[in-house]
Design a protein around this motif. Structure first.
Motif, mmCIF file in Angstrom:
data_model
loop_
_atom_site.group_PDB
_atom_site.id
_atom_site.type_symbol
_atom_site.label_atom_id
_atom_site.label_comp_id
_atom_site.label_asym_id
_atom_site.label_seq_id
_atom_site.Cartn_x
_atom_site.Cartn_y
_atom_site.Cartn_z
ATOM 1 N N PHE A 514 0.814 -1.234 0.000
ATOM 2 C CA PHE A 514 0.000 0.000 0.000
ATOM 3 C C PHE A 514 0.837 1.270 0.000
ATOM 4 O O PHE A 514 0.339 2.330 -0.360
ATOM 5 N N CYS A 515 2.080 1.192 0.435
ATOM 6 C CA CYS A 515 2.906 2.407 0.408
ATOM 7 C C CYS A 515 3.315 2.691 -1.042
ATOM 8 O O CYS A 515 3.974 1.867 -1.671
ATOM 9 N N PRO A 516 2.955 3.850 -1.578
ATOM 10 C CA PRO A 516 3.284 4.130 -2.986
ATOM 11 C C PRO A 516 4.710 4.624 -3.176
ATOM 12 O O PRO A 516 5.043 5.125 -4.253
ATOM 13 N N ASN A 540 12.274 7.795 1.762
ATOM 14 C CA ASN A 540 11.476 7.761 0.523
ATOM 15 C C ASN A 540 10.083 8.366 0.691
ATOM 16 O O ASN A 540 9.361 8.528 -0.301
ATOM 17 N N CYS A 541 9.673 8.627 1.904
ATOM 18 C CA CYS A 541 8.255 8.920 2.184
ATOM 19 C C CYS A 541 7.778 10.191 1.472
ATOM 20 O O CYS A 541 8.388 11.257 1.607
ATOM 21 N N VAL A 542 6.651 10.061 0.743
ATOM 22 C CA VAL A 542 6.082 11.226 0.048
ATOM 23 C C VAL A 542 4.922 11.862 0.836
ATOM 24 O O VAL A 542 4.182 12.687 0.313
ATOM 25 N N HIS A 543 4.790 11.473 2.099
ATOM 26 C CA HIS A 543 3.833 12.096 3.025
ATOM 27 C C HIS A 543 2.374 11.889 2.600
ATOM 28 O O HIS A 543 1.550 12.784 2.791
ATOM 29 N N CYS A 544 2.053 10.728 2.046
ATOM 30 C CA CYS A 544 0.667 10.530 1.605
ATOM 31 C C CYS A 544 -0.243 10.068 2.746
ATOM 32 O O CYS A 544 -1.451 10.166 2.648
ATOM 33 N N LYS A 545 0.339 9.525 3.809
ATOM 34 C CA LYS A 545 -0.366 9.053 5.024
ATOM 35 C C LYS A 545 -1.117 7.732 4.837
ATOM 36 O O LYS A 545 -1.890 7.334 5.708
ATOM 37 N N THR A 546 -0.922 7.075 3.712
ATOM 38 C CA THR A 546 -1.665 5.830 3.484
ATOM 39 C C THR A 546 -1.362 4.790 4.567
ATOM 40 O O THR A 546 -2.253 4.066 5.016
ATOM 41 N N CYS A 547 -0.099 4.720 4.992
ATOM 42 C CA CYS A 547 0.259 3.702 6.005
ATOM 43 C C CYS A 547 -0.463 3.976 7.318
ATOM 44 O O CYS A 547 -0.925 3.051 7.989
ATOM 45 N N ASP A 548 -0.556 5.241 7.691
ATOM 46 C CA ASP A 548 -1.226 5.614 8.933
ATOM 47 C C ASP A 548 -2.692 5.184 8.901
ATOM 48 O O ASP A 548 -3.279 4.802 9.899
ATOM 49 N N ASN A 557 2.195 5.094 13.201
ATOM 50 C CA ASN A 557 1.811 6.473 13.479
ATOM 51 C C ASN A 557 2.730 7.385 12.677
ATOM 52 O O ASN A 557 3.936 7.409 12.913
ATOM 53 N N TRP A 558 2.150 8.097 11.719
ATOM 54 C CA TRP A 558 2.955 9.038 10.917
ATOM 55 C C TRP A 558 3.091 10.325 11.716
ATOM 56 O O TRP A 558 2.098 10.950 12.086
ATOM 57 N N VAL A 559 4.330 10.713 12.002
ATOM 58 C CA VAL A 559 4.543 11.999 12.686
ATOM 59 C C VAL A 559 5.412 12.869 11.780
ATOM 60 O O VAL A 559 6.052 12.357 10.851
#
Ligand code: SF4
Length: 572
Positions: A514-516, A540-548, A557-559
């Motif tokens: 699920f992480c793009p 690599n995180c593009v801050h989409c929040k899908t994982c959260d 928990n996305w912080v």
């Protein structure tokens, strides 16, 4: 105990997207008009509040991404003269042609009629990150103190009353120890805090949970993945809007795609936006929105728009798709919530920019009243909810209040429901205004362990040729994403043991899918129960929040990371 500087403001806006910037600009306009009136009449008291706006991206607009075809209604209300302003508003093209393609694996059919919600005449193809940059410059000109590179990390509260925002620390190493360049995040004390963090905002999420502000339905999200291509002239004319249904999503998965002609920009290049939204209420743990977009481009009808072109940019974001009944209570003592953070999106039209801008304006009207009355209590901020109820925002969301729920039984049921709702003012059925919602947002949990008796699913290999289709790492490279490597991981897994034990057995570690942005990887770990362990490539995180949103055990928990980290979107 870390010592922190405290700066006093009247209004603190968290997040410089369209909603946050509209709040700041409209509030500045209201104050300007008020002060002019005081000067003219000699009556009343002039206002000179301190207003600041913080943004986690290094530059305003760098984290802003959208479809995006913009209904100009919001911008018309905020800046009625926007079409003639200098510098020019960065709209790419006015929509002149739109249609819907129903895709199968190897072809597609143009629908004879375009469903009314997908009609886009009079709307504009835009690049949200360019539009946001332009709005940011206007806000600064109006005297708003705009601070990019400063993420809001923790809300300051006194019980249920919000009193300010603590900024993220910087100069902390990956073990949590201060480095030579350590700087404690200051506290921005504010009489009113406007939360405009976007979809699944990290401090907004905490506030909604702590104060039990959830709407009557749980919020449901989608994730949008998008690429911008340079293509030969004439292949996808500016202002052409094509929406796609069907392939590559199965009939149980909510979502659809688009191809938009953006126009000749970026040094005369002809740009095309191609993307796909996948509802995050899918049930297959191997679902991967990035991969689905690559599959969609393999369809000859889609590939025809991109032939001979080159992928330039990539990005992803989550979207709040639950609609009116999933919106949280968006006000309280010392705070307001606007835009995507408040669930303001019309998923039937695949549009939210105009709603975000309008909600920012209504929040600004409320903030202005609070300033003049010196009252920031929930009784005063509650005028925001009342204004929203009286506004076209509510009227529009009311008409599509059952749209997402209608798809819970699959695509066909959803389309029938959408057609029915169009005819009967958005009603769920003849006898009810409201369709029932499935509880919870982690749908994988509801169908139970995926591997129960069915064996591990095979994920079909795609021909990633680096010309039409790309692997995730190549895509992430095209998002311009960068983070300081030596900092605490901003993807906080609160029960890491679950990843290499239960999650392997029950869901096959869906985070890998699920992480793009290929942040989560299961790497070999000889000797562990299943021979694997979780590796997090946080940079690599593009801050989409899908994982959260999607982790089936809700232990991610996305912080906010250190200020300035994240994607660097261009033309997205
Ligand atoms: Fe999105 Fe989470 Fe992956 Fe970051 S780690 S790109 S927020 S899914």
């Amino acid at each position: 105990m870390t010592e922190r500087d405290v700066m006093e403001f009247d209004v603190v806006v968290v997040g410089a997207g369209p909603a946050g910037l509209a709040t700041a600009i409209h509030l500045a306009n209201r104050i300007e008009r008020h002060n002019a009136e005081v000067a003219r009449t000699g009556q009343g008291e002039a206002l000179s509040p301190e207003i600041c706006l913080i943004e986690k991206a290094a530059e305003i607009g760098a984290h802003s991404i959208s479809g995006a075809v913009m209904d100009p209604k919001g911008l018309d209300a905020l800046l009625p003269e926007w079409r003639t302003m200098e510098p020019k508003a960065p709209v790419e093209a006015e929509v002149h042609t739109d249609y819907v393609l129903w895709l199968s694996e190897r072809g597609g059919t143009k629908l004879p009629i375009t469903p009314p919600p997908l009609k886009n005449h009079g709307n504009y193809v835009v690049s949200l990150n360019k539009l946001v940059q332009w709005l940011g410059a206007i806000a600064e000109k109006k005297g708003i103190q705009v601070f990019p590179g400063f993420p809001g990390a923790v809300l300051q509260r006194d019980g249920a009353k919000v009193t300010g925002v603590q900024l993220a620390d910087s100069g902390v190493d990956k073990h949590g120890k201060p480095k030579g360049n350590f700087q404690a995040g200051g506290i921005l004390a504010g009489k009113l805090v406007v939360l405009a963090e976007g979809s699944r905002g990290s401090i907004t999420k905490q506030l909604i949970a702590d104060l039990k502000l959830e709407g009557k339905n749980p919020q449901v999200f989608g994730v949008g993945v998008k690429e911008v291509w340079e293509v030969p002239a004439g292949q996808c004319p500016p202002g052409l809007v094509v929406h796609t249904m069907g392939w590559p999503l199965d009939s149980k998965t909510f979502g659809g795609g688009w191809i938009y002609g953006m126009g000749a920009t970026e040094g005369g290049k002809n740009l095309v936006s191609v993307g796909l939204v996948v509802g995050l209420d899918y049930r297959d743990p191997t679902m991967d929105a990035h991969r689905q977009l690559q599959r969609m481009k393999l369809n000859p009808k889609v590939a025809a728009f991109l032939r001979g072109g080159k992928m330039l940019h990539y990005g992803a974001k989550s979207l709040p798709e639950g609609g009116l009944f999933s919106m949280p209570k968006a006000f309280g003592d010392g705070f307001l919530i606007v835009g995507d953070s408040a669930g303001l999106m019309n998923s039937m039209r695949l549009k939210g920019i105009h709603l975000a801008i309008r909600s920012g304006m209504l929040a600004a009207d409320t903030a202005f009243d609070c300033l003049t009355r010196r009252d920031f209590s929930a009784a005063a901020t509650g005028r925001y909810a009342e204004a929203m109820r009286q506004d076209w925002v509510h009227e529009e969301l009311w008409r599509c209040r059952n749209f997402h729920q209608g798809f819970h039984k699959g695509r066909l049921a959803g389309l029938v429901n959408a057609g029915f709702a169009q005819l009967f003012g958005g009603k769920g059925t003849f006898w009810s205004d409201e369709l029932p919602s499935r509880a919870g947002h982690t749908y994988m949990q509801q169908v139970g362990p995926y591997f129960g008796g069915r064996g591990k699913p095979q994920v079909e290999k795609l021909p990633e040729d680096g010309a039409l289709t790309f692997d995730k790492l190549t895509s992430v490279y095209s998002s311009g994403t960068q983070h300081e490597e030596d900092q605490p991981c901003h993807l906080v897994v609160t029960q890491p043991d679950l990843c290499s034990t239960r999650c392997v057995e029950e869901f096959g570690n869906p985070c890998q899918h699920f992480c793009p942005a290929a942040v989560y990887e299961m790497e070999a770990k000889p000797g562990s129960k299943h021979g694997v362990d979780l590796k997090i490539n946080a940079s690599n995180c593009v801050h989409c929040k899908t994982c959260d949103i999607m982790d089936p055990y809700q232990v991610i928990n996305w912080v906010v990371p250190e200020g300035g980290g994240g994607p660097n979107y261009t033309n997205l």
